[in-house]
Design an enzyme around this catalytic site. Sequence first.
Site, PDB file in Angstrom:
ATOM      1  N   ARG A 174      -6.313   5.483  -8.093  1.00  0.00           N
ATOM      2  CA  ARG A 174      -6.243   6.941  -8.051  1.00  0.00           C
ATOM      3  C   ARG A 174      -6.286   7.544  -9.451  1.00  0.00           C
ATOM      4  O   ARG A 174      -7.006   8.519  -9.701  1.00  0.00           O
ATOM      5  CB  ARG A 174      -4.983   7.368  -7.307  1.00  0.00           C
ATOM      6  CG  ARG A 174      -4.977   6.931  -5.840  1.00  0.00           C
ATOM      7  CD  ARG A 174      -3.597   6.977  -5.218  1.00  0.00           C
ATOM      8  NE  ARG A 174      -3.055   8.333  -5.166  1.00  0.00           N
ATOM      9  CZ  ARG A 174      -1.790   8.612  -4.878  1.00  0.00           C
ATOM     10  NH1 ARG A 174      -0.945   7.619  -4.610  1.00  0.00           N
ATOM     11  NH2 ARG A 174      -1.376   9.859  -4.847  1.00  0.00           N
ATOM     12  N   LEU A 218       0.851  -1.193   0.000  1.00  0.00           N
ATOM     13  CA  LEU A 218       0.000   0.000   0.000  1.00  0.00           C
ATOM     14  C   LEU A 218       0.887   1.244   0.000  1.00  0.00           C
ATOM     15  O   LEU A 218       1.963   1.241   0.590  1.00  0.00           O
ATOM     16  CB  LEU A 218      -0.899   0.030   1.249  1.00  0.00           C
ATOM     17  CG  LEU A 218      -1.894  -1.121   1.446  1.00  0.00           C
ATOM     18  CD1 LEU A 218      -2.735  -0.867   2.701  1.00  0.00           C
ATOM     19  CD2 LEU A 218      -2.793  -1.309   0.238  1.00  0.00           C
ATOM     20  N   ASP A 219       0.403   2.306  -0.650  1.00  0.00           N
ATOM     21  CA  ASP A 219       1.092   3.591  -0.564  1.00  0.00           C
ATOM     22  C   ASP A 219       1.130   4.036   0.898  1.00  0.00           C
ATOM     23  O   ASP A 219       0.284   3.634   1.705  1.00  0.00           O
ATOM     24  CB  ASP A 219       0.340   4.660  -1.372  1.00  0.00           C
ATOM     25  CG  ASP A 219       0.343   4.385  -2.864  1.00  0.00           C
ATOM     26  OD1 ASP A 219       1.272   3.717  -3.332  1.00  0.00           O
ATOM     27  OD2 ASP A 219      -0.589   4.836  -3.548  1.00  0.00           O
ATOM     28  N   ARG A 220       2.069   4.928   1.196  1.00  0.00           N
ATOM     29  CA  ARG A 220       2.236   5.410   2.575  1.00  0.00           C
ATOM     30  C   ARG A 220       0.926   5.965   3.144  1.00  0.00           C
ATOM     31  O   ARG A 220       0.576   5.704   4.290  1.00  0.00           O
ATOM     32  CB  ARG A 220       3.310   6.509   2.591  1.00  0.00           C
ATOM     33  CG  ARG A 220       3.697   6.987   3.979  1.00  0.00           C
ATOM     34  CD  ARG A 220       4.766   8.061   3.900  1.00  0.00           C
ATOM     35  NE  ARG A 220       4.211   9.336   3.507  1.00  0.00           N
ATOM     36  CZ  ARG A 220       3.853  10.297   4.368  1.00  0.00           C
ATOM     37  NH1 ARG A 220       4.010  10.114   5.664  1.00  0.00           N
ATOM     38  NH2 ARG A 220       3.353  11.429   3.935  1.00  0.00           N
ATOM     39  N   THR A 251      -2.197   5.357   2.103  1.00  0.00           N
ATOM     40  CA  THR A 251      -3.335   4.427   2.049  1.00  0.00           C
ATOM     41  C   THR A 251      -3.368   3.593   3.319  1.00  0.00           C
ATOM     42  O   THR A 251      -2.348   3.063   3.747  1.00  0.00           O
ATOM     43  CB  THR A 251      -3.223   3.511   0.814  1.00  0.00           C
ATOM     44  OG1 THR A 251      -3.103   4.321  -0.358  1.00  0.00           O
ATOM     45  CG2 THR A 251      -4.449   2.625   0.678  1.00  0.00           C
TER      46      THR A 251
END
Length: 250
Positions: A175, A64-66, A68
Amino acid sequence: MSSATSLDFRIVDEADYYVVIDKPPFLLVHPTKPNAAPTLWKQLRELFAFEIAGGGQVSIVNRLDRETSGLVLVAKTSAAARKFGMLMQQRRLKKGYLAIVWGWPEWETKVVDAPLDRQGKHQRSEIWLKQMIHPAGAPAQTEFHVERRFIKSSGTDKFSLIRAVPRTGRTHQIRVHLASIDHPIVGDKIYGPDEQLYLRFVETGWTPELEQRLLLPRHALHSAKLTIEGEREWISALPPDLAEFCSGGL
């Protein structure tokens, strides 16, 4: 697990060969720089030091992105890492996300089928990792369902809570696909109103001006469901910051 209380994340489920984590926003998954910033990977290696000493490992299956939040599946053995990797290839490991977006879609369900590539390969972008829809890119499909539409009680802006089911796993896929259909995610510094906001954030940190434009200090994306087809399913409710944003709605 008693030691879990001191960690930055919550353990949802654990077995001998895997663990499922509920990650808060802003916790990095993997180290990006050689500094001592806490990361999920580092904390897991400390938590499972005994297993690692006995030949185990920590392999994060869905990154996951930071910013998220939500569910992360972690393999604790090389055999489990291979198994989960195969399940992903066979599309038997399914992911479901919740996103808060700007606007009210005119549809209830929509599939976006649009290939993605790094923007810098085709046109100028000051953000190296920024992705764009481009015919030369890798195939990417996301399914979207409107969960609810609301207006913030403090104003007239319209928002929707969207369930997103990625059929492929490209960088920033959900996104980019939401931004491409004019429903960008609230708080998205890169794909929201202006990519310059991201560059300004890197330079100055969070400011009142950024809050006015973005509304939330992180993009409103949450990993809400992980399913191994025919075997098991894990679910995570919206975290407090996103639930609060929705609860102010009419």
